[in-house]
Design an enzyme around this catalytic site. Structure first.
Site, PDB file in Angstrom:
ATOM      1  N   GLY A   1      35.857  47.532  40.648  1.00 23.24           N
ATOM      2  CA  GLY A   1      34.378  46.816  40.452  1.00 23.24           C
ATOM      3  C   GLY A   1      33.047  47.066  40.493  1.00 23.24           C
TER       4      GLY A   1
ATOM      5  N   HIS B   1      39.728  36.951  26.168  1.00 23.73           N
ATOM      6  CA  HIS B   1      40.087  37.952  25.750  1.00 23.73           C
ATOM      7  C   HIS B   1      41.301  38.267  26.897  1.00 23.73           C
ATOM      8  CE1 HIS B   1      37.505  38.933  29.339  1.00 23.73           C
ATOM      9  NE2 HIS B   1      38.502  39.648  29.738  1.00 23.73           N
TER      10      HIS B   1
ATOM     11  N   CYS C   1      33.870  55.125  23.456  1.00 24.51           N
ATOM     12  CA  CYS C   1      32.571  54.733  22.935  1.00 24.51           C
ATOM     13  C   CYS C   1      31.435  54.337  23.787  1.00 24.51           C
ATOM     14  CB  CYS C   1      33.831  53.858  22.341  1.00 24.51           C
ATOM     15  SG  CYS C   1      32.560  53.317  20.542  1.00 24.51           S
TER      16      CYS C   1
ATOM     17  N   THR D   1      35.229  37.263  34.432  1.00 21.56           N
ATOM     18  CA  THR D   1      34.369  37.346  33.111  1.00 21.56           C
ATOM     19  C   THR D   1      33.980  36.290  32.859  1.00 21.56           C
ATOM     20  OG1 THR D   1      35.091  39.653  32.560  1.00 21.56           O
ATOM     21  CG2 THR D   1      33.780  38.535  30.673  1.00 21.56           C
TER      22      THR D   1
ATOM     23  N   HIS E   1      31.854  34.453  34.543  1.00 25.49           N
ATOM     24  CA  HIS E   1      30.772  34.497  34.072  1.00 25.49           C
ATOM     25  C   HIS E   1      29.677  34.041  33.025  1.00 25.49           C
ATOM     26  CE1 HIS E   1      29.876  36.990  37.752  1.00 25.49           C
ATOM     27  NE2 HIS E   1      31.456  37.926  37.277  1.00 25.49           N
TER      28      HIS E   1
HETATM   29  P1  NAD Z   1      38.319  39.595  41.969  1.00 26.83           P
HETATM   30  O1  NAD Z   1      36.578  38.450  41.890  1.00 26.83           O
HETATM   31  O2  NAD Z   1      39.217  38.088  41.337  1.00 26.83           O
HETATM   32  O3  NAD Z   1      38.498  40.136  42.936  1.00 26.83           O
HETATM   33  C1  NAD Z   1      38.651  40.675  43.664  1.00 26.83           C
HETATM   34  C2  NAD Z   1      37.841  40.359  44.907  1.00 26.83           C
HETATM   35  O4  NAD Z   1      37.300  41.133  45.904  1.00 26.83           O
HETATM   36  C3  NAD Z   1      38.303  39.101  45.719  1.00 26.83           C
HETATM   37  O5  NAD Z   1      38.983  39.126  45.723  1.00 26.83           O
HETATM   38  C4  NAD Z   1      37.220  39.196  46.646  1.00 26.83           C
HETATM   39  O6  NAD Z   1      36.845  38.486  47.582  1.00 26.83           O
HETATM   40  C5  NAD Z   1      37.426  40.492  47.442  1.00 26.83           C
HETATM   41  N1  NAD Z   1      36.038  40.827  48.140  1.00 26.83           N
HETATM   42  C6  NAD Z   1      35.130  40.785  48.351  1.00 26.83           C
HETATM   43  N2  NAD Z   1      34.220  40.693  49.451  1.00 26.83           N
HETATM   44  C7  NAD Z   1      34.891  42.088  49.747  1.00 26.83           C
HETATM   45  C8  NAD Z   1      34.952  43.026  50.698  1.00 26.83           C
HETATM   46  N3  NAD Z   1      34.417  43.118  51.416  1.00 26.83           N
HETATM   47  N4  NAD Z   1      36.048  43.798  51.020  1.00 26.83           N
HETATM   48  C9  NAD Z   1      37.550  43.539  50.316  1.00 26.83           C
HETATM   49  N5  NAD Z   1      37.525  42.268  49.186  1.00 26.83           N
HETATM   50  C10 NAD Z   1      36.252  42.150  48.645  1.00 26.83           C
HETATM   51  O7  NAD Z   1      37.803  40.145  40.500  1.00 26.83           O
HETATM   52  P2  NAD Z   1      39.411  40.978  39.329  1.00 26.83           P
HETATM   53  O8  NAD Z   1      39.758  40.094  38.275  1.00 26.83           O
HETATM   54  O9  NAD Z   1      40.468  40.814  40.237  1.00 26.83           O
HETATM   55  O10 NAD Z   1      38.287  42.432  39.393  1.00 26.83           O
HETATM   56  C11 NAD Z   1      38.762  43.132  40.064  1.00 26.83           C
HETATM   57  C12 NAD Z   1      36.926  43.880  39.983  1.00 26.83           C
HETATM   58  O11 NAD Z   1      37.060  44.888  38.497  1.00 26.83           O
HETATM   59  C13 NAD Z   1      35.616  42.870  39.974  1.00 26.83           C
HETATM   60  O12 NAD Z   1      34.141  43.323  39.843  1.00 26.83           O
HETATM   61  C14 NAD Z   1      35.913  42.980  38.383  1.00 26.83           C
HETATM   62  O13 NAD Z   1      34.303  42.615  37.916  1.00 26.83           O
HETATM   63  C15 NAD Z   1      35.938  44.275  37.932  1.00 26.83           C
HETATM   64  N6  NAD Z   1      36.199  44.658  36.348  1.00 26.83           N
HETATM   65  C16 NAD Z   1      35.833  45.752  36.062  1.00 26.83           C
HETATM   66  C17 NAD Z   1      36.691  46.354  34.671  1.00 26.83           C
HETATM   67  C18 NAD Z   1      36.393  47.567  34.532  1.00 26.83           C
HETATM   68  O14 NAD Z   1      36.546  47.828  33.089  1.00 26.83           O
HETATM   69  N7  NAD Z   1      35.263  48.291  35.111  1.00 26.83           N
HETATM   70  C19 NAD Z   1      37.726  44.940  33.933  1.00 26.83           C
HETATM   71  C20 NAD Z   1      37.833  44.203  34.896  1.00 26.83           C
HETATM   72  C21 NAD Z   1      37.240  43.847  35.801  1.00 26.83           C
HETATM   73 ZN    ZN Z   2      33.012  55.106  18.827  1.00 22.11          ZN
END
Ligand code: NAD
Ligand code: ZN
Length: 342
Positions: A263, A63, A107, A40, A43
Site C-alpha cells: 500500500g 495496464h 530497475c 491508478t 487517479h
Molecule cells: P484499494 O484502494 O482498492 O484497496 C485499499 C483498501 O484499503 C480499500 O478497500 C480501503 O477501504 C481499505 N482501507 C482504507 N483504510 C483502511 C484502514 N484504516 N484499515 C484497513 N483497510 C483500510 O487498492 P488495491 O488496488 O487493492 O491496492 C492496494 C494498495 O496497494 C493501494 O494502496 C495501492 O495504491 C497499492 N499498490 C501498490 C503497488 C506497488 O507496486 N507498490 C501496486 C499496486 C497497488
Molecule cells: Zn534497469
C-alpha cells in the site's frame, strides 16, 4: 482503433479513435480482449497531484489486460502470432545495476505501461517482446486480465515465509483479497483481514480469510484471543496505504515478524519506531512484480488450485467505461473488467 485516452491535462478520460501503435524490431503488437481497472487509473482520470506530475498527455492509459499476439517485431523470438498473452507492465532498461544483476523489479529506469508510455485501454497495445507473458489455455480471459494486480499480491505475500504462520492483511481491496487467497493456498495458519468497507470484507471471506474485521469498530486484539493466538502476527501484508492500518499492524506483530508493504501511504506517515526496533521487525517495501519469478509462481498456483475468481465482481463493455469507473469510485466492487471485443 478505439481507445481510452487521457487527452487533456484536466479531470476526465476520453473515448477516441487513435492510430494502432507502430512496433519496433523488439516489440509485440497485442490485440486486447479484456482489461481491468486499477486504482491508478482512477487517479489518472481524477487528475490528482500524482497524475499531474507523472502522466504525459495525450496518452492511452490502462495496464491490466489479456489479449492475443497479432504481430511480432523482427527480433522477437519464442512467441507466436495468435498466442494468448498478458504483459508485465514495468518496462525496464536492462542496463542498470539491478537489471544486470537479474533484479529487474528494482530497475532505476522503470517505465510503466499506461502510466509513462501508451497503455492497454485500447483495441491494441505494443510492448517489448521480453515483457510478454504467455497464458496457459486453462486460465480464463477474466483471470488473464487481472494478472498484473494478482502479481502484486503474489509478490507481496511470498516475500516472507507463510507456511504455518499467522498473517494479518490490512486492506481488503482487490489486492488484499487476492493476497488472502494466496496465503491460504500456500499454507498460512490464520489469516485475518481488516478493511473499513463491509462489501469488501464479505468478499475477503469468500477469498479464504479466517476473520474479517472492520478496522473502525472491531478489535484485532479480541480476534487474536478468539483464535488462540498468544504472541502476535508473524507476517503482515500492508495493502491499504492507510497510516492507521500500518500502526495497528505494527502494534499486533510478534517479535521478529515481517511486514511487506505494498500500500502507498502518504509520504510522511507516523510510525512507532520503538516497536520496529524493540520488536526487531523486518519491513520490506514491495514494488510491482518480480520479473519474472512472480509470473512463474502465479501461473503455477493458478494451475494448481489457487482460485481468485470471486474478486471479479463487474463486467462492462469497453464503451461503457463511464459506468465502470463510477462503480470503482463507490468502492462496492472487487475487480471491474472492460470487454474490448463487444
Ligand atoms: P484499494 O484502494 O482498492 O484497496 C485499499 C483498501 O484499503 C480499500 O478497500 C480501503 O477501504 C481499505 N482501507 C482504507 N483504510 C483502511 C484502514 N484504516 N484499515 C484497513 N483497510 C483500510 O487498492 P488495491 O488496488 O487493492 O491496492 C492496494 C494498495 O496497494 C493501494 O494502496 C495501492 O495504491 C497499492 N499498490 C501498490 C503497488 C506497488 O507496486 N507498490 C501496486 C499496486 C497497488
Ligand atoms: Zn534497469
Amino acid at each position: 482503433m478505439r481507445a481510452l485516452v487521457k487527452a487533456r491535462a484536466e479531470p476526465g478520460i476520453w473515448w477516441e479513435d487513435v492510430p494502432v501503435p507502430q512496433i519496433g524490431p523488439n516489440d509485440v503488437l497485442i490485440e486486447v480482449r479484456k482489461t481491468s481497472i486499477c486504482g491508478t487509473d482512477l487517479h489518472i482520470v481524477a487528475w490528482d497531484e500524482w497524475a499531474q506530475a507523472t502522466i504525459p498527455v495525450p496518452m492511452v492509459i490502462g495496464h491490466e489486460y489479456v489479449g492475443v499476439v497479432r504481430q511480432l517485431g523482427s527480433e522477437v523470438d519464442g512467441l507466436t502470432v495468435g498466442q494468448r498473452v498478458s504483459g508485465e507492465g514495468h518496462v525496464v532498461c536492462g542496463r542498470c545495476r539491478n537489471c544486470q544483476a537479474g533484479r529487474r523489479h528494482l530497475c532505476i529506469n522503470t517505465s510503466g505501461v499506461g502510466v509513462n508510455r501508451p497503455g492497454a485501454f485500447a483495441e491494441f497495445v505494443a510492448i517489448p517482446g521480453s515483457n510478454v507473458q504467455p497464458i496457459p489455455d486453462d486460465i480464463p480471459d477474466d483471470i488473464g486480465s487481472i494478472l498484473d494486480p494478482l502479481g502484486n499480491a503474489v509478490h507481496t505475500a511470498l516475500h516472507f515465509d507463510l507456511v504455518g504462520e499467522d498473517v494479518l492483511i490490512t486492506g481488503a481491496g482487490p489486492i488484499g483479497m487476492m493476497a488472502a487467497a494466496v496465503a491460504r493456498h500456500v499454507g498460512a495458519r490464520y489469516i485475518v483481514v481488516t478493511d473499513v468497507n463491509a462489501y469488501r470484507l464479505r468478499l475477503a471471506a469468500a477469498m479464504g480469510a479466517d476473520r474479517e474485521l472492520d478496522a473502525t469498530t472491531e478489535s484485532i486484539e479480541a480476534t487474536m484471543r478468539e483464535l488462540g493466538m498468544r504472541e502476535g502476527f508473524d507476517v503482515g501484508l500492508e495493502m491499504s496505504g492507510s497510516p492507521s492500518a500500518l500502526h495497528d499492524m505494527i502494534t499486533h506483530m510478534d517479535n521478529g515478524g515481517g511486514i511487506a508493504l505494498l500500500g502507498i501511504p502518504p509520504r510522511q506517515a507516523p510510525i512507532d519506531w520503538n516497536d520496529i526496533v524493540f520488536k526487531g521487525l523486518n519491513l520490506q517495501g514491495i514494488y510491482g512484480r518480480r520479473m519474472f519469478e512472480t509470473w512463474y509462481k502465479m501461473l503455477a498456483m493458478l494451475e494448481t488450485g489457487l482460485d481468485v475468481a470471486p474478486v471479479i465482481t463487474h463486467h462492462f463493455a469497453a464503451e461503457d467505461y463511464e459506468d465502470a469507473f463510477a462503480v470503482m469510485r463507490t468502492g462496492e466492487c472487487g475487480k471491474v473488467i472492460l470487454d474490448w471485443q463487444t
